[in-house]
Design an enzyme around this catalytic site. Structure first.
Site, PDB file in Angstrom:
ATOM      1  N   HIS A 219      24.501 -33.676  45.617  1.00  0.00           N
ATOM      2  CA  HIS A 219      25.622 -34.420  45.028  1.00  0.00           C
ATOM      3  C   HIS A 219      26.177 -35.386  46.064  1.00  0.00           C
ATOM      4  CE1 HIS A 219      27.585 -31.314  47.416  1.00  0.00           C
ATOM      5  NE2 HIS A 219      28.686 -32.049  47.401  1.00  0.00           N
ATOM      6  N   HIS A 275      24.034 -35.072  49.581  1.00  0.00           N
ATOM      7  CA  HIS A 275      23.870 -33.864  50.401  1.00  0.00           C
ATOM      8  C   HIS A 275      23.776 -32.620  49.523  1.00  0.00           C
ATOM      9  CE1 HIS A 275      28.193 -34.541  49.824  1.00  0.00           C
ATOM     10  NE2 HIS A 275      28.388 -33.247  50.004  1.00  0.00           N
TER      11      HIS A 275
END
Ligand code: OGA
Ligand code: NI
Length: 333
Positions: A219, A275
């Site tokens: 996300h 990440h």
């Protein structure tokens, strides 16, 4: 309502995990983590007397990576250590005691102790429990939802936040300068003194099959900036140039993420970092991200001074509340 906490599930698993935690082949860290030498995310030393150097490094990292490790940021080691100690103590309380803080999913508020109840869109669950509460500004804090145990919890969190607010001001000032606009531009655009600091404590229990599952799935953060301290268990992964790799653990560094709102305000000059997190076989991983978010009604869009005939807006202008709604419901922005 009875909720299966990942911490409880984990404590009963010896060498297997429930299938709802098993990720598809293309998501599994065991098959998608880059092997061999990987780049390091950039480090920025805030104590460097050469401010031009600090600015240049921070701006470059924010454009090319959307993430950097901030060292010598001015938050004393002891203050970070205490923040982590009280959070860890809370998560080590007996389950019934933690449940007293369970977030009411119908309350409309994110604050409290929780586990993602709805599965992800692909039907998978995340190997993490968490606690959310607002830490700043004082007018928005609801101490009733904060852990009362350990007794030092409140004081340690207040102390950390006091320092963090100064660091955020410095970063937003520098990032504004990097865009060639007034130093206070980004801060004002994300709510000025009303910018909300939402602390999340992530607790990733030890997991017998870390190769198959994820803590937090990939996300970008919806925040303006996210400032995070991890414990010593590595697990944050960053996606860059087509590969997933681990962010190295640097004791006492603050990991600064550029979130969606700064990407939008900068019209894409700064990048929100993609990440995810992996979990560990033997050790509990914990992290303390603080999401710096505009108040819900704040209207955010590309800064007009950055736009021109050759530079059309790449993002819509809308309230932060609408932005969150669309992202959470996977609607077009
Ligand atoms: C998050 C997140 C990273 C971490 O909670 O949004 O990305 O290192 N956490 O735990
Ligand atoms: Ni995140």
């Amino acid at each position: 309502m009875e909720v299966d906490r990942v911490q409880s599930i984990a404590s009963s698993m010896v060498d297997n995990i429930p299938s709802e935690f098993v990720r598809s082949e293309k998501e599994r860290p065991g098959t998608t983590t880059h092997l061999g030498p990987a780049p390091d995310i950039p480090t920025v030393d805030l104590s460097d007397p050469d401010y031009g150097q600090v600015l240049q490094k921070m701006v470059k990292a924010s454009k090319e990576w959307g993430i950097f490790q901030l060292v010598n940021h001015g938050i004393p080691e002891e203050v970070i250590r205490k923040l982590q100690a009280v959070g860890k103590e809370f998560f080590e309380l007996p389950q019934e005691e933690k449940e007293a803080y369970a977030r009411d999913p119908n309350s409309g508020s994110l604050e409290g102790y929780g586990t993602r109840l709805q599965k992800d869109f692909d039907g998978k669950k995340s190997w993490v429990d968490f606690f959310f509460h607002i830490v700043w500004p004082p007018s928005r804090i609801n101490f009733a939802v904060w852990p009362k145990k350990p007794a030092a919890y409140r004081e340690c969190n207040e102390e950390y936040t006091k320092y963090l607010v100064d660091v955020v001001d410095k970063i937003l000032g520098a990032l504004s300068e990097g865009l060639g606009v007034e130093r206070n531009t980004l801060k004002n655009a994300v709510g000025g003194e009303d910018l909300e600091y939402m602390l999340k404590i992530n607790y990733y229990p030890p997991c017998p099959r870390p190769d198959l599952t994820l803590g937090v799935v990939q996300h970008t953060d919806m925040s303006s900036l996210t400032l995070l301290v991890p414990n010593e268990v590595q697990g944050l992964q960053v996606f860059k140039d087509g590969i997933w790799f681990d962010a190295k653990y640097i004791p006492n560094a603050l990991i600064v993420h550029i979130g969606d709102q700064i990407e939008i305000l900068s019209n894409g000059i700064y990048k929100a970092v993609l990440h995810r997190t992996t979990v560990n076989k033997e050790k509990a991983r914990m992290s303390w991200p603080v999401f710096c978010e505009p108040p819900p009604e704040t209207v955010v869009g590309p800064i007009p001074e950055l736009l021109g005939e050759d530079n059309p807006p790449k993002f819509k202008t809308k309230s932060f509340k609408d932005y969150q709604y669309c992202k959470l419901n996977k609607l077009p922005q």
